[in-house]
Design a protein around this motif. Structure first.
Motif, PDB file in Angstrom:
ATOM      1  N   SER A 138       0.819  -1.214   0.000  1.00 11.36           N
ATOM      2  CA  SER A 138       0.000   0.000   0.000  1.00 11.36           C
ATOM      3  C   SER A 138       0.853   1.265   0.000  1.00 11.36           C
ATOM      4  CB  SER A 138      -0.934   0.010   1.213  1.00 11.36           C
ATOM      5  OG  SER A 138      -0.189  -0.055   2.417  1.00 11.36           O
ATOM      6  N   ASP A 140       2.698   2.040  -2.356  1.00 15.78           N
ATOM      7  CA  ASP A 140       2.461   2.511  -3.722  1.00 15.78           C
ATOM      8  C   ASP A 140       1.061   3.127  -3.770  1.00 15.78           C
ATOM      9  OD1 ASP A 140       1.584   2.530  -6.512  1.00 15.78           O
ATOM     10  OD2 ASP A 140       3.309   1.275  -6.946  1.00 15.78           O
ATOM     11  N   PRO A 141       0.920   4.375  -4.191  1.00 19.40           N
ATOM     12  CA  PRO A 141      -0.394   5.038  -4.144  1.00 19.40           C
ATOM     13  C   PRO A 141      -1.480   4.390  -5.002  1.00 19.40           C
ATOM     14  CG  PRO A 141       1.205   6.376  -5.357  1.00 19.40           C
ATOM     15  CD  PRO A 141       1.973   5.274  -4.699  1.00 19.40           C
ATOM     16  N   LYS A 142      -1.110   3.516  -5.942  1.00 20.40           N
ATOM     17  CA  LYS A 142      -2.122   2.868  -6.772  1.00 20.40           C
ATOM     18  C   LYS A 142      -2.597   1.542  -6.181  1.00 20.40           C
ATOM     19  CE  LYS A 142      -2.776   3.757 -10.894  1.00 20.40           C
ATOM     20  NZ  LYS A 142      -2.870   3.722 -12.379  1.00 20.40           N
ATOM     21  N   PHE A 143      -2.015   1.149  -5.052  1.00 21.05           N
ATOM     22  CA  PHE A 143      -2.392  -0.100  -4.400  1.00 21.05           C
ATOM     23  C   PHE A 143      -3.099   0.213  -3.085  1.00 21.05           C
ATOM     24  CE2 PHE A 143       1.503  -2.152  -6.582  1.00 21.05           C
ATOM     25  CZ  PHE A 143       0.788  -2.280  -7.764  1.00 21.05           C
ATOM     26  N   ASP A 144      -4.404  -0.006  -3.056  1.00 22.93           N
ATOM     27  CA  ASP A 144      -5.254   0.313  -1.905  1.00 22.93           C
ATOM     28  C   ASP A 144      -5.500  -0.978  -1.125  1.00 22.93           C
ATOM     29  OD1 ASP A 144      -7.138   1.149  -0.114  1.00 22.93           O
ATOM     30  OD2 ASP A 144      -8.654   1.716  -1.598  1.00 22.93           O
ATOM     31  N   ILE A 145      -4.800  -1.119  -0.007  1.00 18.72           N
ATOM     32  CA  ILE A 145      -4.833  -2.368   0.746  1.00 18.72           C
ATOM     33  C   ILE A 145      -5.157  -2.089   2.203  1.00 18.72           C
ATOM     34  CG2 ILE A 145      -3.458  -4.381   1.444  1.00 18.72           C
ATOM     35  CD1 ILE A 145      -1.738  -3.821  -1.093  1.00 18.72           C
ATOM     36  N   ASP A 146      -6.060  -2.877   2.770  1.00 16.01           N
ATOM     37  CA  ASP A 146      -6.398  -2.752   4.181  1.00 16.01           C
ATOM     38  C   ASP A 146      -5.101  -2.750   5.009  1.00 16.01           C
ATOM     39  OD1 ASP A 146      -6.950  -4.114   6.927  1.00 16.01           O
ATOM     40  OD2 ASP A 146      -8.940  -3.517   6.237  1.00 16.01           O
ATOM     41  N   PRO A 147      -4.963  -1.839   5.992  1.00 16.24           N
ATOM     42  CA  PRO A 147      -3.703  -1.731   6.733  1.00 16.24           C
ATOM     43  C   PRO A 147      -3.307  -2.969   7.515  1.00 16.24           C
ATOM     44  CG  PRO A 147      -5.419  -0.341   7.704  1.00 16.24           C
ATOM     45  CD  PRO A 147      -5.929  -0.792   6.376  1.00 16.24           C
ATOM     46  N   SER A 190      -3.592  -1.306 -10.809  1.00 15.90           N
ATOM     47  CA  SER A 190      -4.082  -0.939  -9.491  1.00 15.90           C
ATOM     48  C   SER A 190      -4.765  -2.133  -8.838  1.00 15.90           C
ATOM     49  CB  SER A 190      -5.059   0.243  -9.582  1.00 15.90           C
ATOM     50  OG  SER A 190      -6.055   0.002 -10.555  1.00 15.90           O
ATOM     51  N   LYS A 192      -7.320  -3.242  -5.144  1.00 16.55           N
ATOM     52  CA  LYS A 192      -8.027  -2.875  -3.923  1.00 16.55           C
ATOM     53  C   LYS A 192      -8.286  -4.161  -3.151  1.00 16.55           C
ATOM     54  CE  LYS A 192     -11.857  -0.173  -2.040  1.00 16.55           C
ATOM     55  NZ  LYS A 192     -12.991   0.743  -2.352  1.00 16.55           N
ATOM     56  N   ARG A 194      -9.566  -5.842   0.463  1.00 15.89           N
ATOM     57  CA  ARG A 194     -10.290  -5.730   1.728  1.00 15.89           C
ATOM     58  C   ARG A 194     -10.529  -7.147   2.264  1.00 15.89           C
ATOM     59  NH1 ARG A 194      -8.741  -1.419   1.015  1.00 15.89           N
ATOM     60  NH2 ARG A 194      -9.798   0.594   1.132  1.00 15.89           N
TER      61      ARG A 194
END
Length: 217
Positions: A138, A140-147, A190, A192, A194
């Motif tokens: 995450s 990388d700004p294009k990879f949206d991954i739950d923390p 990209s 995402k 969750r």
């Protein structure tokens, strides 16, 4: 003669600037690659105050140390010995997730290429350190991954893990994709991630496709 010398100097400067600057066709650096002078430190919220530190030598992070109060001794290892090479790391592009004082996950991206690394650091010496160099971080700004999750690929699948629950899942691309981890956005645009879903935009056989899968972590 003076004119010739001036022309040569201008030409050499032009070559130097071309070599030092980013290529017009190449990816821009993910983050600053200037000299790292200070140790990068992370601390967990467990009562024993677990800590992970990346210590630099000659402007690059080259040693990782991890310990907690009462552990008795610091664990320490050279990054090159577990990764095979050193990569430029900056504090803005590194993060750490602690599982109490059992283990820590260190995430960082190579500032020059954007390649993602994931290092598991168990505090118990009986457990082995593990390293992945195909991380989808995450950072990388294009990879949206739950923390509380991680993701990585083996070119044919994307794998995800919930770091605190110990659960995992995967989604297949249904074929092998020639991903170059140093230029991952050539094939993975990209993602995402969750606990209930994996979504990825990926290039398969020169066509961009959106794949998704419902999961339960």
């Amino acid at each position: 003669m003076r004119l010739l010398a001036t022309s040569l100097l201008v030409g050499l400067l032009g070559i130097t600037l071309t070599q030092c600057g980013s290529s017009a066709n190449g990816p821009a650096p993910l983050c600053d690659t200037t000299c790292l002078k200070d140790t990068i430190r992370f601390r967990g919220d467990h009562v024993s105050n677990p800590e992970v530190a990346l210590a630099p030598t000659n402007c690059q992070a080259d040693t990782v140390l991890w310990t907690y109060e009462g552990m008795g001794v610091n664990r320490k290892i050279g990054l090159k010995s577990i990764m095979g090479q050193l990569v430029p790391i900056q504090p803005s592009h590194a993060r750490c997730v602690f599982d109490g004082n059992k283990k820590a996950w260190l995430f960082f991206n190579d500032c020059a290429t954007g390649r993602g690394y994931q290092v598991k650091l168990p505090y118990d010496k009986k457990e082995s350190i593990s390293v992945r160099s195909s991380g989808i971080n995450s950072i990388d700004p294009k990879f949206d991954i739950d923390p509380d999750m991680l993701a990585y690929t083996d070119r044919g699948n994307i794998y995800v893990e919930h770091l605190k629950k110990g659960t995992s899942a995967m989604m297949t691309f249904k074929e092998l994709v020639p991903i170059d981890y140093d230029h991952i956005h050539d094939h993975i645009d990209s993602v995402k991630i969750r606990p209930n879903k994996i979504w990825v935009r990926i290039k398969i056989q020169d066509q961009w496709k959106e794949l998704e899968k419902n999961i339960d972590l």
